[in-house]
Design an enzyme around this catalytic site. Structure first.
Site, PDB file in Angstrom:
ATOM      1  N   CYS A   1       0.921  -1.301  -0.011  1.00 32.72           N
ATOM      2  CA  CYS A   1       0.045  -0.091  -0.067  1.00 32.72           C
ATOM      3  C   CYS A   1       0.808   1.128  -0.030  1.00 32.72           C
ATOM      4  CB  CYS A   1      -1.084  -0.094   1.211  1.00 32.72           C
ATOM      5  SG  CYS A   1      -1.901   1.492   1.375  1.00 32.72           S
TER       6      CYS A   1
ATOM      7  N   CYS B   1      -0.359   4.147   2.258  1.00 32.29           N
ATOM      8  CA  CYS B   1      -0.001   3.748   3.852  1.00 32.29           C
ATOM      9  C   CYS B   1       1.237   4.213   3.965  1.00 32.29           C
ATOM     10  CB  CYS B   1      -0.782   2.632   4.009  1.00 32.29           C
ATOM     11  SG  CYS B   1      -1.888   1.779   3.234  1.00 32.29           S
ATOM     12  N   ASP B   2       2.313   3.528   3.227  1.00 31.41           N
ATOM     13  CA  ASP B   2       3.640   3.551   3.701  1.00 31.41           C
ATOM     14  C   ASP B   2       4.567   4.575   2.909  1.00 31.41           C
ATOM     15  OD1 ASP B   2       2.872   1.558   5.443  1.00 31.41           O
ATOM     16  OD2 ASP B   2       3.005  -0.056   4.081  1.00 31.41           O
TER      17      ASP B   2
END
Ligand code: NAP
Length: 306
Positions: free
Chosen positions: A132, A135-136
């Site tokens: 993701c 997200c990261d």
């Protein structure tokens, strides 16, 4: 209580089914194992959902869908489905802590990122291996990273990740991308993105964090190493149908087979969104499926009770 519709999965398909079901005054529960929104909620920007000229953040869009479903009275229940059984005319959805009863079921558990299935992938998940970018991505500011895959997700993520990373190397198993032309053009123009063609990951190496990815050229068999701090894998999805094997008919890739009314082979069980066998998996098709499934579930209940 016995719900009219028990929806499993709170992504766009499940939330749309919840909006349609609850607005039709049917008692509706949406069972979600994590947070509502599904894969769409972790998409940085959705540019092709009609009505938003400049695109809309995935979490913003799905949060609105959730609020809309709740406004009409849908209940969101946190829990992971272990089993679904039919007894007489009712369905029993077993969660860890309780069993939910429903007159009809809508399967909307979506799909999850496919794993690369190579040495080092599991060990370094969360320590350099991610599925993701939204997200990261920010963890890799000024670091070199790699994106695996050649589809829309991979190319969209590669472009997004250039905001943070010092360089993004896209590794694809063929010499042509699957992604749509508009994304390809953007990626080819981006100076931070490099491509390694005809190659697959053989191993991910490092000490505490990812340091090196060993690639294999599928045409020559030659192996090479690329030194990166992050590996974002985007090699497609697999349907979340493990908990319903044997319940409804699946195709050979594990997707639920439905007709155009979202009906599965078991009367009273419908399916919507990415979990279905279908040609286009997008938020716009997921919400359409959800609406159809809820309306058909209502007709099913009416016929049962007539
Ligand atoms: P996808 O279209 O299935 O693409 C997966 C990519 O990974 C393909 O390029 C495939 O290679 C490669 N691949 C598969 N297994 C592999 C393996 N084991 N090792 C290495 N490479 C592997 O998946 P996706 O990109 O996640 O997209 C899923 C769906 O969502 C699609 O329908 C897509 O159009 C949609 N989507 C749309 C948007 C958008 O419209 N903006 C954004 C994201 C996703 P091959 O090409 O050789 O098969």
């Amino acid at each position: 209580m016995t719900y009219d519709i028990a929806i499993i999965g709170g992504g766009p398909a499940g939330l749309s089914a919840g909006i349609y079901g609850a607005r039709a005054k049917l008692s509706t529960v949406i069972i979600e194992k994590m947070y509502p929104g599904g894969q769409a909620a972790i998409t940085h920007l959705i540019e092709n959902y009609p009505g938003f000229v400049d695109g809309i953040g995935g979490s913003e869009l799905t949060e609105s869908m959730k609020n809309q479903a709740e406004r009409f009275g849908a209940k969101i229940l946190n829990g992971e489905v272990e089993d679904i059984k039919k007894q007489a005319s009712l369905f029993y959805v077993k969660l860890k802590s309780e069993t939910v009863e429903g007159k009809s079921i809508i399967l909307a558990m979506g799909a999850e990122p496919r794993k690369l299935d190579v040495k080092g992938e599991k060990e370094f998940t969360g320590q350099g291996v991610s599925y993701c970018a939204t997200c990261d991505g920010a963890f890799y500011t000024d670091m070199p990273i790699m994106v695996i895959g050649g589809g829309d997700t991979a190319i969209e993520e590669a472009i997004y990740l250039t905001r943070f990373a010092s360089s993004v190397t896209v590794v694809h198993r063929r010499d042509q991308l699957r992604a749509t032309k508009i994304l390809q053009d953007r990626a080819f123009k981006n100076e931070k993105i490099k491509f390694i063609w005809d190659s697959v990951v053989k191993e991910i190496k490092g000490k505490d964090m990812v340091e090196e990815v060993v690639l294999k050229n599928v045409k020559t068999g030659e192996e090479s190493s690329v030194f990166v701090n992050g590996v974002f894998s985007a090699v497609g999805y697999v349907p979340n149908t493990a908990s319903i094997k044997g319940l409804v008919k699946l195709n050979d890739r594990g997707y639920v087979i439905t007709d155009d009314k979202m009906a599965t082979d078991i009367p009273g069980i419908f399916a919507a969104g990415d979990i279905r066998e279908k040609s286009l998996r997008q938020v716009v098709t997921a919400v359409s499926d959800g609406a159809i499934a809820a309306v058909e579930a209502e007709k099913y209940i009416e016929n049962q009770e007539a």
